[in-house]
Design a protein around this motif. Structure first.
Motif, mmCIF file in Angstrom:
data_model
loop_
_atom_site.group_PDB
_atom_site.id
_atom_site.type_symbol
_atom_site.label_atom_id
_atom_site.label_comp_id
_atom_site.label_asym_id
_atom_site.label_seq_id
_atom_site.Cartn_x
_atom_site.Cartn_y
_atom_site.Cartn_z
ATOM 1 N N ALA A 13 10.589 -8.886 12.591
ATOM 2 C CA ALA A 13 9.953 -9.354 13.823
ATOM 3 C C ALA A 13 8.970 -10.497 13.625
ATOM 4 N N GLY A 14 8.330 -10.591 12.472
ATOM 5 C CA GLY A 14 7.281 -11.592 12.301
ATOM 6 C C GLY A 14 6.067 -11.218 13.126
ATOM 7 N N GLY A 64 6.259 -17.772 12.754
ATOM 8 C CA GLY A 64 7.519 -17.597 12.019
ATOM 9 C C GLY A 64 7.779 -16.135 11.696
ATOM 10 N N GLY A 65 8.463 -15.883 10.586
ATOM 11 C CA GLY A 65 8.696 -14.512 10.134
ATOM 12 C C GLY A 65 9.758 -13.752 10.910
ATOM 13 N N LEU A 66 10.362 -14.412 11.892
ATOM 14 C CA LEU A 66 11.360 -13.728 12.735
ATOM 15 C C LEU A 66 12.759 -13.933 12.162
ATOM 16 N N GLU A 67 13.535 -12.861 12.158
ATOM 17 C CA GLU A 67 14.914 -12.960 11.697
ATOM 18 C C GLU A 67 15.813 -12.263 12.712
ATOM 19 N N LEU A 68 16.831 -12.988 13.185
ATOM 20 C CA LEU A 68 17.714 -12.456 14.225
ATOM 21 C C LEU A 68 19.164 -12.529 13.766
ATOM 22 N N VAL A 69 19.966 -11.559 14.224
ATOM 23 C CA VAL A 69 21.400 -11.628 13.960
ATOM 24 C C VAL A 69 22.133 -11.665 15.292
ATOM 25 N N ALA A 70 23.097 -12.585 15.405
ATOM 26 C CA ALA A 70 23.849 -12.711 16.655
ATOM 27 C C ALA A 70 24.823 -11.544 16.788
ATOM 28 N N GLU A 71 24.890 -10.973 17.986
ATOM 29 C CA GLU A 71 25.822 -9.872 18.234
ATOM 30 C C GLU A 71 27.075 -10.369 18.948
ATOM 31 N N ARG A 72 27.078 -11.637 19.298
ATOM 32 C CA ARG A 72 28.254 -12.265 19.887
ATOM 33 C C ARG A 72 28.118 -13.777 19.682
ATOM 34 N N GLY A 149 5.491 -5.584 28.053
ATOM 35 C CA GLY A 149 4.559 -6.494 27.374
ATOM 36 C C GLY A 149 4.553 -6.359 25.867
ATOM 37 N N HIS A 150 5.629 -5.815 25.302
ATOM 38 C CA HIS A 150 5.659 -5.673 23.843
ATOM 39 C C HIS A 150 6.186 -6.933 23.160
ATOM 40 N N ARG A 151 5.568 -7.286 22.054
ATOM 41 C CA ARG A 151 6.127 -8.337 21.206
ATOM 42 C C ARG A 151 7.397 -7.788 20.581
ATOM 43 N N LEU A 152 8.257 -8.655 20.071
ATOM 44 C CA LEU A 152 9.491 -8.176 19.459
ATOM 45 C C LEU A 152 9.170 -7.319 18.241
ATOM 46 N N ALA A 153 9.969 -6.271 18.057
ATOM 47 C CA ALA A 153 9.816 -5.403 16.895
ATOM 48 C C ALA A 153 11.176 -5.246 16.225
ATOM 49 N N GLU A 154 11.134 -4.890 14.947
ATOM 50 C CA GLU A 154 12.371 -4.713 14.188
ATOM 51 C C GLU A 154 13.283 -3.719 14.907
#
Lengths: 314, 242
Positions: A13-14, A64-72, A149-154
């Motif tokens: 999540a960063g 930074g610190g964010l890592e995402l994987v595409a699901e489509r 209102g949550h920031r992104l989490a793993e």
């Protein structure tokens, strides 16, 4: 919203990644803040590059610190700060649209140039509007990908609205070079003088608009403190009143605070004036320690600049 | 109620590319509020779709408009025209008063004793003094649904805590200076806590969202612990309450 599908999964999540639309309006009288992208310029370009209309929710990635994987398979664009983004480990150029295939990994490292990157996906991120907006304000627990209102989490999944055929599908759209800001260069912030400007001493006004100001490490989406020569004002406090975006207030310690998107709705310190929306955007890309200068401007040219900026996205 | 604005007012002050600050008064007074609520309504009518937001507060109204559709000069002109014919909202003496039930108790209002000491009266007298007045909502701010109300009896005037609490439970009823408020959600806070209300002050799923609105008249009604709990209040002491 009903036809939203899974788009991206959060692997890491960063520190702070938030979904932002153009901001929440009409409820400030209830003490609900504006929210929205801290850097309107980067956010608008990211959306524009994938063919999204003004106001479409995009992701604001701070530091930074964010890592995402595409699901489509998706068409996406990154604009704003260069946070050392990579696509499956290969360096990725910002300010352009590109294709992200299912299973591919998009990662943001640390700031190279600027502080906040914007990720837009063709069709837009989908989230439940809260009080009329998707803008994520952590302090208020409103908006964002989950409405709370949550920031992104793993482990979070980001839903997207599938793009309509024939729109925003084209790859390789690039922002013109004049739109790509080098955030490492010294920033000159346009400020419209306000009603209390005459309450500051002449020497303080001279300092305000001539001295270099250092961005303090007390800087977030509520406001950015500027460190420099102390400014003195005959008024020390006022009856609390509404505060607009970019208002530069000066508390008794004489160190100005530029108030940004998540500021409180009312406040009682005298103000030098208000930064223009584009000056707010520029400031939001400054790292602590960076030097900025304040420049007094008149309304007409500032309005002209803003209208020209918005016309690019009409 | 004052039928006229102070000398030299109203005044329009620049507030950025997209805003004007309308200054109607220069002191805090309950009688300001019918002017402000009238001005809010007039602005909504005069600006329509070009209006972005309005922030009424004590003595002023911040008007935010869309600068792509209206120039600051045009906005100023509209405001000038409506201010020239502005009259305060008429209020009947029996206008509705919103009631907030409060369980006044030291376990949920740890400064009840401090206020009694400062005022030189018993805790019971403090409760009576706080709950017998009808207050007016001057502004909402600090957090969604947080209403600044006044004015508290001069004998209950109390400075803020020197060190704000990191965590004030939702529903906490508080006094600072000559103002009173109830915390809608858990937040940090430096006001003197004297009790707790079971009322839900801010609800994203309710029409209007906030129980209290600028200009409202409000009374606090003392209730016992059993009634507080029956109404859904969280009676746990400070640290444990949600």
């Amino acid at each position: 919203m009903s036809d939203a599908v899974d788009g991206l999964r959060v692997m890491r999540a960063g520190p702070l990644a938030l979904l932002q639309d153009a901001g929440r309006c009409g409820v400030r009288r209830l003490g609900v803040t504006q929210g929205g992208p801290a850097d309107l310029h980067g956010w608008a370009w990211a959306n524009h590059l994938v063919g999204n209309a003004w106001g479409t929710p995009a992701l604001e990635v701070t530091f930074g610190g964010l890592e995402l994987v595409a699901e489509r398979d998706l068409t996406v664009a990154v604009a704003g700060a260069d946070l050392g983004a990579t696509l499956d480990g290969a360096p990725l150029d910002g300010w352009r649209s590109f294709s992200l295939e299912a299973g591919q990994r998009l990662a943001f490292a640390t700031p190279v140039n600027g502080l906040r990157a914007y990720l837009a996906v063709a069709g837009g991120f989908a989230a439940p509007p809260v009080l009329g907006s998707v803008a994520c304000v952590v302090r208020e627990g409103l908006g964002g990908h989950d409405g709370r209102g949550h920031r992104l989490a793993e482990g979070d999944r980001l839903r997207v609205t599938p793009q309509r055929a024939g729109r925003g599908c084209e790859l390789g759209h690039e922002a013109p070079s004049e739109a790509r800001i080098d955030y490492r260069r010294p920033a000159e912030l346009s400020l419209l003088p306000g009603a209390q400007v005459g309450e500051f001493s002449g020497e303080s006004l001279y300092r305000a608009f001539n001295a270099p100001w250092r961005v303090d490490d007390r800087a977030d989406r509520m406001g950015v403190r500027l460190a420099g020569p102390p400014l003195s004002c005959r008024m020390t406090s006022m009856i609390s009143e509404g505060i607009g975006l970019g208002a530069v207030q000066v508390p008794p310690d004489g160190q100005p605070i530029a108030l940004l998107n998540d500021r409180q709705t009312i406040g009682g310190y005298p103000r030098l004036g208000a930064l223009t929306p584009l000056a707010c955007s520029r400031l939001a890309q400054c790292l602590p320690g960076q030097e900025v200068r304040l420049k007094a401007v008149a309304t007409e040219p500032a309005l002209e600049d803003y209208r020209r900026f918005r016309a690019a996205f009409a | 109620m004052s039928r006229r604005l102070p000398r030299g007012l109203p005044r329009l002050e620049p507030a950025g590319l997209d805003g004007w600050m309308v200054r109607l008064f220069d002191t805090i007074d309950e009688a300001n509020m019918p002017w402000l609520t009238a001005l809010v309504r007039e602005c909504e009518a005069a600006f329509g779709e070009t209006l972005v937001d309005l922030v009424p507060s004590y003595t002023t109204l911040l008007v935010i408009f869309d600068p792509l559709r209206l120039s600051p000069a045009e906005a100023r002109q509209r405001l000038g025209a409506l201010l020239a014919r502005l009259t305060p909202d008429e209020e009947a003496a029996d206008a509705p008063v919103k009631e907030l039930p409060v369980w006044y108790d030291a376990s949920v209002g740890p400064e009840l004793g401090r206020l009694a000491e400062l005022a030189g009266m018993s805790r019971e007298a403090v409760i009576a003094c706080h709950s017998e007045r009808t207050y007016r909502v001057f502004a909402l701010g600090f957090a969604p649904g947080f209403a600044f109300m006044g004015s508290v009896d001069a004998r209950l005037e109390a400075p803020r805590l020197e060190t704000p609490r990191r965590r004030v439970p939702a529903g906490s009823v508080a006094v600072a200076g000559r103002q009173t408020a109830a915390y809608p959600a858990v937040t940090p806070g430096g006001w003197n806590l004297i009790g707790r209300t079971p009322a839900v002050l801010f609800d994203r799923d309710r029409e209007g969202f906030s129980l209290l609105q600028v200009g409202d008249r409000v009374r606090f009604v003392p209730i016992e612990r059993a009634e507080f709990e029956r109404r859904g209040g969280d009676a746990r002491p400070m640290e444990e309450a949600r």
